[in-house]
Design an enzyme around this catalytic site. Structure first.
Site, mmCIF file in Angstrom:
data_model
loop_
_atom_site.group_PDB
_atom_site.id
_atom_site.type_symbol
_atom_site.label_atom_id
_atom_site.label_comp_id
_atom_site.label_asym_id
_atom_site.label_seq_id
_atom_site.Cartn_x
_atom_site.Cartn_y
_atom_site.Cartn_z
ATOM 1 N N SER A 136 -15.193 65.814 35.594
ATOM 2 C CA SER A 136 -14.977 67.354 35.505
ATOM 3 C C SER A 136 -15.311 67.511 34.024
ATOM 4 O O SER A 136 -14.668 66.850 32.970
ATOM 5 C CB SER A 136 -13.805 68.140 35.865
ATOM 6 O OG SER A 136 -13.747 69.541 35.571
ATOM 7 N N TYR A 150 -4.542 69.868 36.523
ATOM 8 C CA TYR A 150 -6.031 69.197 36.873
ATOM 9 C C TYR A 150 -6.736 68.574 35.730
ATOM 10 O O TYR A 150 -7.300 67.320 35.954
ATOM 11 C CB TYR A 150 -7.084 70.429 37.553
ATOM 12 C CG TYR A 150 -8.281 70.052 37.883
ATOM 13 C CD1 TYR A 150 -8.437 69.250 39.251
ATOM 14 C CD2 TYR A 150 -9.335 70.203 37.222
ATOM 15 C CE1 TYR A 150 -9.656 68.964 39.512
ATOM 16 C CE2 TYR A 150 -10.737 69.793 37.641
ATOM 17 C CZ TYR A 150 -10.800 69.208 38.723
ATOM 18 O OH TYR A 150 -12.085 68.735 39.069
#
Length: 256
Positions: A136, A150
């Site tokens: 990501s 995250y």
């Protein structure tokens, strides 16, 4: 892509499902893994006549090892293994609990580690194969405070990916280990985040799953080690590490 054997985790929806459909349409034979049997079977039906659906909980090492065995038993080899499964979280850093962080590491890091370790003996035996870890942009730039746990897990995934590449570089140069970093993608990621969250499909500038899948397909055709799903993301990473303070003041988002 024709006749490549590709294993994809997190394949019952979103990016994983889009990769499966596109790869299958180009002649690849895909092995699809996820927990939801009905949805997984539907994606397999749309991913070519030889698609294999294997119900798998990627947070369980034995399940991932079974996935690798079933793929090899069915097709005799694996060419590409894509660790795509993962989960988000919505919680400010000051509020993160032990369970929150443990879940992020389990779902986003250990799941990928299990996949890398399960397929690696096969790839080493052939000195060939590609591992693709879907990370990501938050694994490069921790833009959003409520995604901190995250983001931490994706930073950890990036480190493991680079470490495996370093381990193999001289002994097994035929194995490619790739990081793919999407930005916001129009999926149910936000809604499925731990503690809930904003629907990612409603966020401005969100990429479609097809756009991200096209990048993944391209990096299978032309293997590279580090890929962003839009060119501007690489530019942002360069600007961030060039002057973190200025970038954070202009771009970071606090808890909302």
């Amino acid at each position: 892509m024709k006749d490549k054997i590709i294993v994809i985790t997190g394949a019952s929806a979103g990016i994983g499902a889009a990769i499966a459909r596109k790869a299958g349409a180009e002649g690849a034979r895909v092995v699809l893994a996820a927990r939801r049997q009905k949805e997984l079977s539907e994606v397999a039906a749309a991913s070519g006549p030889d698609a294999l659906a294997v119900v798998t909980d990627v947070t369980v090492r034995a399940d991932v090892e079974s996935l690798a065995r079933q793929a090899l038993e069915r097709f005799g080899r694996v060419d590409v293994w894509i660790n795509n499964a993962g989960r988000g979280i919505t919680r400010a850093p000051s509020q993160i609990t032990d369970d929150d962080l443990d879940m992020m590491m389990r779902d986003n890091v250990k799941s990928a580690l299990y996949g890398m370790q399960a397929i690696l003996p096969h790839f080493k035996e052939r000195n060939a194969g590609q591992i693709i870890n879907v990370s990501s942009m938050l694994g490069r730039i921790p833009f959003f405070a409520v995604r901190a746990a995250y983001s931490a897990s994706k930073h950890a995934l990036n480190a493991l990916t680079a470490g495996l590449r370093a381990e193999l570089r001289h002994t097994h140069p035929g194995i490619v280990v790739t990081t793919v970093s999407p930005g916001v993608v129009a999926t149910e990621f936000g809604l499925n985040a731990l503690h809930g969250g904003v629907d990612s499909r409603s966020l401005p500038g969100a990429q479609s799953v097809d756009e991200v899948a096209d990048v993944v397909i391209d990096v299978i055709r032309d293997p590279r080690i580090d890929v962003y799903t839009r060119p501007v993301y690489a530019d942002n990473v360069h600007r961030y590490y060039e002057d973190m303070d200025a970038f954070e003041r202009a771009s970071f988002v606090g808890p909302k």
